[in-house]
Design an enzyme around this catalytic site. Sequence first.
Site, mmCIF file in Angstrom:
data_model
loop_
_atom_site.group_PDB
_atom_site.id
_atom_site.type_symbol
_atom_site.label_atom_id
_atom_site.label_comp_id
_atom_site.label_asym_id
_atom_site.label_seq_id
_atom_site.Cartn_x
_atom_site.Cartn_y
_atom_site.Cartn_z
ATOM 1 N N ASP A 195 -24.055 68.128 -83.573
ATOM 2 C CA ASP A 195 -25.396 67.558 -83.449
ATOM 3 C C ASP A 195 -26.289 67.849 -84.660
ATOM 4 O OD1 ASP A 195 -25.225 70.294 -82.728
ATOM 5 O OD2 ASP A 195 -27.155 70.208 -81.710
ATOM 6 N N GLY A 203 -26.136 75.139 -79.937
ATOM 7 C CA GLY A 203 -25.158 75.094 -78.857
ATOM 8 C C GLY A 203 -24.117 74.019 -79.080
ATOM 9 N N GLY A 262 -22.680 70.930 -79.748
ATOM 10 C CA GLY A 262 -23.290 69.735 -80.302
ATOM 11 C C GLY A 262 -22.942 68.442 -79.582
ATOM 12 N N ARG A 313 -14.743 67.137 -87.761
ATOM 13 C CA ARG A 313 -15.656 67.108 -86.608
ATOM 14 C C ARG A 313 -17.098 67.332 -87.078
ATOM 15 N NH1 ARG A 313 -19.561 70.970 -84.397
ATOM 16 N NH2 ARG A 313 -19.789 70.506 -82.205
ATOM 17 N N THR A 366 -25.978 77.403 -84.783
ATOM 18 C CA THR A 366 -26.913 76.697 -85.632
ATOM 19 C C THR A 366 -28.236 77.405 -85.909
ATOM 20 O OG1 THR A 366 -26.024 74.808 -84.495
ATOM 21 C CG2 THR A 366 -27.989 74.439 -85.810
#
Length: 337
Positions: free
Chosen positions: A229, A250, A252, A226, A198
């Site tokens: 975060d 990282g 999520g 899917r 991200t």
Amino acid sequence: MNRRKFLHFSALTAPLLTATRSFASGFEAANRPIVISTWDSGMPVNAAAWKVLSAKGSALDAVEAGARHMEDRIDCCVGLGGYPDRDGIVTLDSCIMDHQSNCGAVAGIEKIKHPVSVARKVMEKTPHVILVGAGAQQFAVENGFPLESGELSESAKKAYAEWLKKSEYKPVINIENKKQNGPFAPQFFDDGTLNHDTMGLVAMDMNNDLSGAVTTSGMAFKIHGRVGDSPIIGAGLFVDNEVGAATSSGLGEEVIRICGTHLVVEFMRQGYSPELACKKACERIVKRNLEKAKTLQVGFLALNKKGQYGAYAIQKGFVFSVKSEKENQIHQSKYLV
Ligand code: GLY
């Protein structure tokens, strides 16, 4: 001095004394403007945001410009050049939040080059916060975003072909290869493919206003549909203009379980520095299951209203980029495990 004169004198001087005291007790000008972003790939992202901030632009415009810059690049983990899901389709997640708690997000959007700008349109033009999948794409097209081809980038084709050999559904994200050449070298999987994810960035402008944005193609080879975060306000991004802002990178699912960035901001509200606030959020994940935490990576990055910043990760290898009047560099995050 008689009593009457003393009271008069006190009334005149009290504001002055108070101002002097607050100055002497640690008042300092905020370190602004400033932009901080996840990973070493944040350096050019910060440069794009800095163009806006240094011209006295808003933090909101700056974070959008930074995120768009990343979406334009061919990268494993952001934008249409990113790695696809396990069905071979690139789906993108993004969100944006401003200093007034306005926010917008898109999740699982396909064939749209700039999901962060669609997220901003959701924020500004609809009464909603998140649009997903086909609905998000339809909204984007209605608002003038061109529909792209959806063809995989060369690097994504190669990585997907490699993954198809085993088609193993095993979410592995972001544990940096220990063989890397120095702390700030690009991070690679053992097979040589990039393993970042991200792009999250937060900024404070000349008006002391905070904003943040996140953009990602999410976990490589994920189940179609899917959502991690990144587009979830309070998980991948949270901004509270009284306190500070935080973003994450990282795995999520772990961030969502603890409402990670909201937690970081709440720790800052309690008086913790950005670094300690990020550390306490990492500890919350590790405390739930240390053995599992050893197999995954999450990093948090935070900025407070004084322009102080900090980060913490579960594993070694999380780095972040900072641009202000004082500096333009990559920092290595501390880590727990
Ligand atoms: N942090 C990105 C994701 O889990 O999708």
